[in-house]
Design an enzyme around this catalytic site. Structure first.
Site, PDB file in Angstrom:
ATOM      1  N   ASP A  51       0.931  -1.044   0.029  1.00 20.58           N
ATOM      2  CA  ASP A  51      -0.086   0.015   0.205  1.00 20.58           C
ATOM      3  C   ASP A  51       0.891   1.184  -0.060  1.00 20.58           C
ATOM      4  O   ASP A  51       1.550   1.711   0.921  1.00 20.58           O
ATOM      5  CB  ASP A  51      -0.915  -0.052   1.299  1.00 20.58           C
ATOM      6  CG  ASP A  51      -2.046   1.276   1.130  1.00 20.58           C
ATOM      7  OD1 ASP A  51      -1.608   2.068   0.513  1.00 20.58           O
ATOM      8  OD2 ASP A  51      -2.904   1.029   2.047  1.00 20.58           O
TER       9      ASP A  51
ATOM     10  N   HIS B  30       0.248   7.823   4.187  1.00 24.86           N
ATOM     11  CA  HIS B  30       0.905   7.026   5.256  1.00 24.86           C
ATOM     12  C   HIS B  30       2.514   7.510   5.335  1.00 24.86           C
ATOM     13  O   HIS B  30       3.142   6.804   6.196  1.00 24.86           O
ATOM     14  CB  HIS B  30       0.731   5.747   5.197  1.00 24.86           C
ATOM     15  CG  HIS B  30      -0.799   5.376   4.802  1.00 24.86           C
ATOM     16  ND1 HIS B  30      -1.771   5.419   5.998  1.00 24.86           N
ATOM     17  CD2 HIS B  30      -1.378   4.846   3.928  1.00 24.86           C
ATOM     18  CE1 HIS B  30      -2.904   5.061   5.192  1.00 24.86           C
ATOM     19  NE2 HIS B  30      -2.672   4.903   4.040  1.00 24.86           N
TER      20      HIS B  30
ATOM     21  N   ILE C 150      -0.945   9.110   8.684  1.00 25.54           N
ATOM     22  CA  ILE C 150      -1.636   8.274   9.527  1.00 25.54           C
ATOM     23  C   ILE C 150      -1.137   6.709   9.235  1.00 25.54           C
ATOM     24  O   ILE C 150      -0.590   6.499   8.197  1.00 25.54           O
ATOM     25  CB  ILE C 150      -3.182   8.233   9.368  1.00 25.54           C
ATOM     26  CG1 ILE C 150      -3.463   8.056   8.017  1.00 25.54           C
ATOM     27  CG2 ILE C 150      -3.627   9.838   9.659  1.00 25.54           C
ATOM     28  CD1 ILE C 150      -5.066   8.046   7.664  1.00 25.54           C
TER      29      ILE C 150
ATOM     30  N   GLY D  84      -5.090   1.598   7.952  1.00 23.83           N
ATOM     31  CA  GLY D  84      -6.336   1.025   8.556  1.00 23.83           C
ATOM     32  C   GLY D  84      -5.966  -0.338   8.902  1.00 23.83           C
ATOM     33  O   GLY D  84      -6.328  -1.230   9.642  1.00 23.83           O
TER      34      GLY D  84
END
Length: 284
Positions: free
Chosen positions: A187, A192, A207, A210
């Site tokens: 990803d 991120h 962040i 998830g």
């Protein structure tokens, strides 16, 4: 409307060969924070190739996580990726995932729901190898601004948090570099990693993925409730309820019984702000 529901649902599944080896599994586990303490026999099951087992959540990154990307480019689906949020994830494993494997993965749009101001696209991927089905994975993708087309609203049930105290509570620190390590499993979203991009998206800093929180929570259940035995997991589903930042701490609470463990995951430093909700692991 950018989402042609009938066309998306009628489209033939996309089929992709995928493969993985022990290094992919080890990298994924390290991205979840495995390996602390490095010589702990329980952690070596995640990090040492001679003892390796595979967390079922590895299904979300096997083949570099191409199922979700393929689903968002399916016929009938044309959306602005800036309006896309990962709303939920579930994985059902039909048997233990091998450390080294080759499989065929099919991906299709399973459902499209009308939430009013947004649409939810459910992308289903299924993996098969020479011995049969391996896993079925559903990703719920929330697309802002694409609702209001008069479709089915879809399920909206929420799990009540038990009123009793959890049987188990663990805390898991998120390392400052953890998102940088986790993204190597496939990803590459700059949200991120790139502070400038994160600010453009409305966040003070990058962040955590998830799906990294998702994997960390499953590892906590396996290690705490299931005696470290990944083969006991049959399914695992969650709703992404909020963000967490590298450097923070996850507080993972577990209520278990009757082949089922309900989980809540919160950000400990921010007054237990929700991170994962409606989270259930089924197991033997």
């Amino acid at each position: 409307m950018p989402i042609d529901v009938a066309k998306a649902l009628a489209a033939e599944p996309r089929t992709t060969p995928i493969s993985w080896g022990h290094k992919d599994v080890q990298l994924y586990h390290l991205g979840l924070g495995a390996g602390v303490p490095a010589t702990d026999p329980d952690e070596l099951r995640y990090t040492l190739e001679s003892r390796l087992h595979v967390l079922p959540s590895f299904a979300t990154v096997a083949g570099a996580g191409l199922a979700m990307a393929g689903g968002l480019s399916a016929p009938g689906v044309e959306v602005d990726l800036a309006a896309v949020l990962h709303g939920g994830q579930s994985v059902r494993v039909h048997r233990p995932i091998p450390v080294d494997g080759e499989a065929t993965q099919t991906s299709r749009v399973q459902a499209v729901y009308d939430k009013g101001k947004a649409a939810v696209i459910v992308l289903r991927s299924e993996a098969f190898d020479a011995d049969g089905p391996l896993w079925t994975s559903d990703s719920s993708i929330f697309v802002r601004g694409e609702g209001g087309f008069g479709g089915d609203r879809g399920p909206s049930e929420r799990l009540e948090v038990p009123s009793t105290a959890p049987q188990f509570t663990v805390v898991r620190p998120i390392k400052e570099e953890q998102a940088l390590l986790y993204r190597l499993s496939g990803d590459w979203n700059p949200l991120h990693a790139d502070p400038g991009f994160a600010k453009l998206a409305g966040f003070e800093r990058p962040i955590l993925h998830g799906l990294c929180s998702y994997g960390m929570a499953l590892k906590a259940v396996v290690d705490t409730v299931l005696g470290g035995d990944v083969t006991r997991v049959t399914s695992y589903g969650t709703r992404f309820a909020g963000v967490v930042f590298p450097g923070e701490t996850l507080r993972i609470r577990m209520w278990t019984g009757e082949g089922r463990t309900q989980v809540t995951v919160t950000a400990a430093e921010r007054d237990d702000a929700p991170v994962l909700a409606d989270t259930v692991v089924t197991h033997s």
